[in-house]
Design an enzyme around this catalytic site. Sequence first.
Site, short mmCIF file in Angstrom:
data_model
loop_
_atom_site.label_atom_id
_atom_site.label_comp_id
_atom_site.label_asym_id
_atom_site.label_seq_id
_atom_site.Cartn_x
_atom_site.Cartn_y
_atom_site.Cartn_z
N PHE A 1 0.86 -1.18 0.00
CA PHE A 1 0.00 0.00 0.00
C PHE A 1 0.90 1.23 0.00
CE2 PHE A 1 -2.78 3.18 1.98
CZ PHE A 1 -3.92 3.02 1.20
N ASP B 1 2.27 -5.73 8.02
CA ASP B 1 1.08 -4.90 7.94
C ASP B 1 -0.12 -5.84 7.79
OD1 ASP B 1 -1.13 -3.40 7.05
OD2 ASP B 1 0.15 -1.87 6.16
N TYR C 1 -10.60 -0.36 11.08
CA TYR C 1 -11.85 0.09 10.47
C TYR C 1 -12.29 -0.79 9.31
CZ TYR C 1 -8.33 2.57 7.64
OH TYR C 1 -7.23 2.89 6.89
N LYS C 2 -11.55 -1.84 8.99
CA LYS C 2 -11.94 -2.75 7.92
C LYS C 2 -12.71 -3.93 8.52
CE LYS C 2 -7.86 -1.43 5.19
NZ LYS C 2 -8.50 -0.48 4.25
N ARG D 1 -12.98 -4.46 -6.84
CA ARG D 1 -12.68 -5.17 -5.59
C ARG D 1 -13.97 -5.48 -4.84
NH1 ARG D 1 -8.47 -2.87 -1.54
NH2 ARG D 1 -10.26 -1.53 -1.12
#
Length: 407
Positions: free
Chosen positions: A129, A198, A223-224, A372
């Site tokens: 990322f 990560d 938050y995912k 996605r």
Amino acid sequence: MSEPLRTRAAALDAADPLAKRRELFALDDGVVYLDGNSLGALPRHVPGRMADVITREWGELRIRSWDESGWWTAPERIGDRVAPLVGAAPGQVVVGDSTSVNVFKALVGAVRLVDDESRDEIVVDATTFPTDGYIAESAARLTGRRLVPVAPGEVAEAVGPRTAAALVNHVDYRTGRLHDLPGITAAVRAAGALAVWDLCHSAGALPVGLDAHGVDLAVGCTYKYLNGGPGSPAYLYVAARHQPRFDSPLPGWNSHADPFAMTPGYAAADGALRGRVGTPDILSMLALEAALDVWDGVAIEEVRAKSLALTDFFLECVRAYVPDGRLTSLTPAAHEERGSQVALACADAPAVMKVLIERGIVGDLRRPDVLRFGFTPLYVGFADTERAARVLAEVCAEADTGARSPR
């Protein structure tokens, strides 16, 4: 063609041991939410908890809440709630700050733990990322190291006597590919370096096993798949064996051994508290704590089994409904290489996703050509999955017809 798959979806939902968990979330009827890999859905009870935090703990108790409501201990207390979801024993995870800030702390801290000038390289996942790459580049400059980007599958061969640390994503955010955390960690440590992971796209979706696999440091967002809310605080894992020597590059007053002494000299606290920096963001912190209640009584292995079943079924439905060659899966077929999302290459991805969302199938895209779809097993079902693939096929067919129509 669709009826057998719809029938099977209904049977799979009826047999799903996690199906009742869906009731814990605020979800709209008629909408299939497949973007939990960007922002998890709201657990229904969180607004009530936050109303109490705001009106009573803040509005009435005010400063007393730091002690009486447990605000002061929230970062490590909530860290211990996250710990089982990433395979860590208590006392090794502290919640606070953003993923980016924690990547910086972990990576610079790893180089300082190695404390060997001859180890002048930091290996970084070349497909990472973007933020991780930016932070890694800054950490390399700060510590006088050279950044070495390599594909995750090549990390084991790339590390050696010059490597101080390696930063790798557990799951690729574009493709959903799951990387070999046990094997890469073993190779990095065998080379005398430290492994930093990560976990943003794996925590809450699959077993991680930080302790079992000897990971040195790790970071992740909440938050995912952990459903902590937009911008909810991230977390930092520092293995217990490293904590006495962990030297954070951001030594804030909250990580001081005696924070209220207000002395000019810094003395680090013991344990995971060394990962704290400044005053915790209490509102987001306590929303996350409440959101984690949905995990009570849930085994991460059960979540993983459903995740794989959902993504298998989605890919099967896409193959059945969408003409060959229209979409290409970028997500590995092998279970051991798959996270909890499906990424499909689609030449007109932005236009297709726009129409999908208008029709109640909410995914997202990565420009220029990747659709996605994130599968959160606590609230996504098999009927959702079949419907998403069916509507996707309809949208693709309409786009193709429109492209061939005379103007």
